[in-house]
Design a protein around this motif. Sequence first.
Motif, PDB file in Angstrom:
ATOM      1  N   GLY A  75      26.980 -15.581 -41.934  1.00  0.00           N
ATOM      2  CA  GLY A  75      27.263 -16.652 -42.964  1.00  0.00           C
ATOM      3  C   GLY A  75      28.483 -17.201 -42.894  1.00  0.00           C
ATOM      4  N   LEU A  76      28.809 -18.036 -43.885  1.00  0.00           N
ATOM      5  CA  LEU A  76      30.051 -18.819 -43.868  1.00  0.00           C
ATOM      6  C   LEU A  76      30.956 -18.405 -44.780  1.00  0.00           C
ATOM      7  CD1 LEU A  76      28.744 -22.497 -44.015  1.00  0.00           C
ATOM      8  CD2 LEU A  76      29.163 -21.060 -41.966  1.00  0.00           C
ATOM      9  N   GLY A  77      30.746 -17.457 -45.840  1.00  0.00           N
ATOM     10  CA  GLY A  77      31.496 -17.104 -46.783  1.00  0.00           C
ATOM     11  C   GLY A  77      31.763 -17.932 -48.269  1.00  0.00           C
ATOM     12  N   MET A  78      32.001 -17.507 -49.139  1.00  0.00           N
ATOM     13  CA  MET A  78      32.053 -18.032 -50.299  1.00  0.00           C
ATOM     14  C   MET A  78      33.452 -18.273 -50.969  1.00  0.00           C
ATOM     15  SD  MET A  78      28.425 -17.789 -51.880  1.00  0.00           S
ATOM     16  CE  MET A  78      28.504 -19.140 -53.457  1.00  0.00           C
ATOM     17  N   LEU A  79      34.247 -17.440 -50.284  1.00  0.00           N
ATOM     18  CA  LEU A  79      35.695 -17.130 -51.092  1.00  0.00           C
ATOM     19  C   LEU A  79      36.971 -17.890 -50.365  1.00  0.00           C
ATOM     20  CD1 LEU A  79      35.616 -13.417 -51.723  1.00  0.00           C
ATOM     21  CD2 LEU A  79      34.945 -15.140 -53.422  1.00  0.00           C
ATOM     22  N   PRO A  80      37.268 -18.924 -50.890  1.00  0.00           N
ATOM     23  CA  PRO A  80      38.463 -19.705 -50.361  1.00  0.00           C
ATOM     24  C   PRO A  80      39.596 -18.887 -49.692  1.00  0.00           C
ATOM     25  CG  PRO A  80      37.540 -20.835 -52.093  1.00  0.00           C
ATOM     26  CD  PRO A  80      37.051 -19.600 -52.116  1.00  0.00           C
ATOM     27  N   GLY A  81      39.998 -17.863 -50.762  1.00  0.00           N
ATOM     28  CA  GLY A  81      40.947 -17.088 -50.290  1.00  0.00           C
ATOM     29  C   GLY A  81      40.828 -16.463 -49.171  1.00  0.00           C
ATOM     30  N   GLN A  82      39.862 -15.955 -48.521  1.00  0.00           N
ATOM     31  CA  GLN A  82      39.403 -15.371 -47.327  1.00  0.00           C
ATOM     32  C   GLN A  82      39.817 -16.255 -46.233  1.00  0.00           C
ATOM     33  OE1 GLN A  82      35.373 -13.678 -47.226  1.00  0.00           O
ATOM     34  NE2 GLN A  82      36.206 -11.706 -48.158  1.00  0.00           N
ATOM     35  N   ALA A  83      39.197 -17.527 -46.295  1.00  0.00           N
ATOM     36  CA  ALA A  83      39.652 -18.734 -45.401  1.00  0.00           C
ATOM     37  C   ALA A  83      41.395 -18.926 -45.012  1.00  0.00           C
ATOM     38  CB  ALA A  83      38.859 -20.080 -45.743  1.00  0.00           C
ATOM     39  N   ARG A  84      41.906 -18.865 -46.302  1.00  0.00           N
ATOM     40  CA  ARG A  84      43.358 -19.123 -46.318  1.00  0.00           C
ATOM     41  C   ARG A  84      43.967 -17.920 -45.446  1.00  0.00           C
ATOM     42  NH1 ARG A  84      42.394 -20.909 -51.657  1.00  0.00           N
ATOM     43  NH2 ARG A  84      43.179 -18.889 -52.574  1.00  0.00           N
ATOM     44  N   ALA A  85      43.392 -16.820 -45.835  1.00  0.00           N
ATOM     45  CA  ALA A  85      44.241 -15.427 -45.337  1.00  0.00           C
ATOM     46  C   ALA A  85      44.016 -15.542 -43.586  1.00  0.00           C
ATOM     47  CB  ALA A  85      43.449 -14.215 -45.783  1.00  0.00           C
ATOM     48  N   VAL A  86      43.056 -15.932 -43.091  1.00  0.00           N
ATOM     49  CA  VAL A  86      43.011 -15.986 -41.662  1.00  0.00           C
ATOM     50  C   VAL A  86      43.252 -17.527 -41.055  1.00  0.00           C
ATOM     51  CG1 VAL A  86      41.378 -14.022 -41.635  1.00  0.00           C
ATOM     52  CG2 VAL A  86      40.465 -16.455 -41.682  1.00  0.00           C
ATOM     53  N   GLY A  87      43.775 -18.314 -41.836  1.00  0.00           N
ATOM     54  CA  GLY A  87      44.359 -19.549 -41.394  1.00  0.00           C
ATOM     55  C   GLY A  87      43.260 -20.808 -40.999  1.00  0.00           C
ATOM     56  N   VAL A  88      42.147 -20.478 -41.707  1.00  0.00           N
ATOM     57  CA  VAL A  88      40.936 -21.282 -41.576  1.00  0.00           C
ATOM     58  C   VAL A  88      40.772 -22.293 -42.741  1.00  0.00           C
ATOM     59  CG1 VAL A  88      38.438 -21.399 -41.583  1.00  0.00           C
ATOM     60  CG2 VAL A  88      39.524 -19.701 -40.087  1.00  0.00           C
TER      61      VAL A  88
END
Length: 284
Positions: free
Chosen positions: A114-127
């Motif tokens: 899936g894509l995930g729904m938490l923007p903070g997870q994306a920021r944490a890995v530089g996405v």
Amino acid sequence: MKFAISYNTAFYGVDPDRITAFARHAEDCGFESLYLPEHIVLYPGAMFGAHEIPPSLPYADPLDCLSFVAAATQRILLGTGVLLLPYHHPVILAKRLATIDVLSKGRMRLLTVGLGMLPGQARAVGVDFSTRGRRADEAIDVMRLLWAGGEDGVGFDGEFFSFDNLSSFPKPYGVTHLPIHIGGSSRAAARRAGRRGDGYFPGGALDQDERAVQIELARSTAAEAGRSPEALEYTRWGSIGMTVEQVATFAAQGVTRVVVSPTTAEPDLQRDEMSAFAERFALL
């Protein structure tokens, strides 16, 4: 109909003895597969819909857990529900998944992404959160390319990933590529399942009308892409207390797999719930 069980370390704990006992009992009961979810990181204020997710929930890495489970079991298939694909590099992920599949003798067969729904997870890995759909599409293509490639290597030139002459061994156990199911609660996810997926696993919060729209969209998109709509598996969340009549209703809607979860974190009660479910549906 196939029946799977989910183990959520956030609620049931990360104790290794409990995890292996759960998996072995699920296997003994006749469940087809065991699923684990993923959250890479959490943080204060992370929301799932209207609910805040406590940042201390111990979401263990699902692939590491499944590898551990594989060593303690013999038959049960291994699944994710869901792996947050945009936050994994596909070259590394292809290697990890093929390794688990080889070591488990062909049981890493229910990868759901899936894509995930938490923007903070994306920021944490530089996405960039807004690009995660396109990134996931490329990641699927990259993994399948690497799994199918030989000693001469393969190349890829995309928006997010680019390489030349790469070889990735070991290969999945006895197959050209591992099945990839698509999870999500949106029509975009349904279309992704039709274009690229081996199955669709929609979220649990959809109403019945939207579910019907999405599975039909997945199948029609598959047909438009020159793929077989009939080959697309349809997985649904269910209740461990569900009745034979409820499962029959699912089957009439085209569902091919039901994933259930214990209602309690207490190990003895979990075993009782699994045993009762297995007896009700004659899993053995």
